[in-house]
Scaffold this motif. Structure first.
Motif, mmCIF file in Angstrom:
data_model
loop_
_atom_site.group_PDB
_atom_site.id
_atom_site.type_symbol
_atom_site.label_atom_id
_atom_site.label_comp_id
_atom_site.label_asym_id
_atom_site.label_seq_id
_atom_site.Cartn_x
_atom_site.Cartn_y
_atom_site.Cartn_z
ATOM 1 N N LYS A 7 0.780 28.093 1.662
ATOM 2 C CA LYS A 7 -0.096 26.954 1.916
ATOM 3 C C LYS A 7 -1.563 27.361 1.917
ATOM 4 N N ILE A 8 -1.853 28.518 2.512
ATOM 5 C CA ILE A 8 -3.234 28.985 2.576
ATOM 6 C C ILE A 8 -3.775 29.239 1.176
ATOM 7 N N VAL A 9 -2.998 29.927 0.344
ATOM 8 C CA VAL A 9 -3.450 30.235 -1.021
ATOM 9 C C VAL A 9 -3.567 28.957 -1.846
ATOM 10 N N LEU A 10 -2.614 28.040 -1.688
ATOM 11 C CA LEU A 10 -2.684 26.782 -2.431
ATOM 12 C C LEU A 10 -3.899 25.950 -2.021
ATOM 13 N N ASN A 11 -4.210 25.918 -0.731
ATOM 14 C CA ASN A 11 -5.408 25.187 -0.275
ATOM 15 C C ASN A 11 -6.672 25.793 -0.868
ATOM 16 N N TYR A 12 -6.710 27.123 -0.931
ATOM 17 C CA TYR A 12 -7.860 27.811 -1.514
ATOM 18 C C TYR A 12 -8.002 27.473 -3.000
ATOM 19 N N LEU A 13 -6.904 27.543 -3.746
ATOM 20 C CA LEU A 13 -6.939 27.226 -5.179
ATOM 21 C C LEU A 13 -7.299 25.756 -5.407
ATOM 22 N N GLU A 14 -6.781 24.890 -4.552
ATOM 23 C CA GLU A 14 -7.085 23.465 -4.660
ATOM 24 C C GLU A 14 -8.573 23.211 -4.446
ATOM 25 N N LYS A 47 -1.675 37.093 -5.532
ATOM 26 C CA LYS A 47 -1.553 36.199 -4.371
ATOM 27 C C LYS A 47 -2.004 36.904 -3.098
ATOM 28 N N THR A 48 -1.583 38.149 -2.926
ATOM 29 C CA THR A 48 -1.972 38.883 -1.720
ATOM 30 C C THR A 48 -3.464 39.200 -1.727
ATOM 31 N N ALA A 49 -4.046 39.423 -2.913
ATOM 32 C CA ALA A 49 -5.491 39.678 -2.982
ATOM 33 C C ALA A 49 -6.281 38.439 -2.556
ATOM 34 N N ILE A 50 -5.833 37.268 -2.974
ATOM 35 C CA ILE A 50 -6.505 36.023 -2.572
ATOM 36 C C ILE A 50 -6.343 35.803 -1.074
ATOM 37 N N LEU A 51 -5.144 36.042 -0.567
ATOM 38 C CA LEU A 51 -4.898 35.883 0.867
ATOM 39 C C LEU A 51 -5.759 36.850 1.670
ATOM 40 N N ARG A 52 -5.874 38.069 1.196
ATOM 41 C CA ARG A 52 -6.707 39.068 1.870
ATOM 42 C C ARG A 52 -8.162 38.608 1.898
ATOM 43 N N LYS A 53 -8.653 38.090 0.772
ATOM 44 C CA LYS A 53 -10.031 37.606 0.701
ATOM 45 C C LYS A 53 -10.257 36.466 1.688
ATOM 46 N N ILE A 54 -9.306 35.553 1.770
ATOM 47 C CA ILE A 54 -9.437 34.413 2.671
ATOM 48 C C ILE A 54 -9.508 34.875 4.124
#
Length: 109
Positions: A7-14, A47-54
């Motif tokens: 959900k966190i990654v999808l919200n970021y991409l959205e 996916k983990t890189a985006i999550l880490r950045k967030i």
């Protein structure tokens, strides 16, 4: 990745794919569909890189409101870099319980 991380990654991409325009509802539907497609085409490492950045950005935002790493003769850029380094170190050494707490706080925002 578990459901919360997804959900966190999808919200970021959205948020990234959203474009302002005249038809707000249509744009939000398009951005949601595009973000789901991007998420499905990503590798686990991406996916983990985006999550880490967030998470690191969230920690930097929380730490920058405090007086941590504030020096009289320091510059704002040096302070930001020090805070980012502390946030990255904190993320790398977090327990699973702490990461779940941070994930829930990010989803609430």
């Amino acid at each position: 990745m578990n459901n919360i991380e997804r959900k966190i990654v999808l919200n970021y991409l959205e948020h990234i794919n959203y474009k302002d325009g005249l038809f707000v509802i249509v744009q939000s539907i398009k951005s949601k569909l595009k973000s789901q497609e991007q998420y499905d085409n990503m590798t686990y490492d991406e996916k983990t890189a985006i999550l880490r950045k967030i998470v690191v950005d969230y920690l930097v935002l929380q730490l920058s409101g405090s007086m941590i790493c504030y020096y009289v003769n320091g510059t704002p850029l040096k302070r930001y870099l020090r805070i980012k380094e502390i946030a990255t170190y904190t993320y790398n050494n977090m327990s699973i319980k702490d990461t779940q707490i941070i994930y829930k706080k990010i989803l609430d925002n």
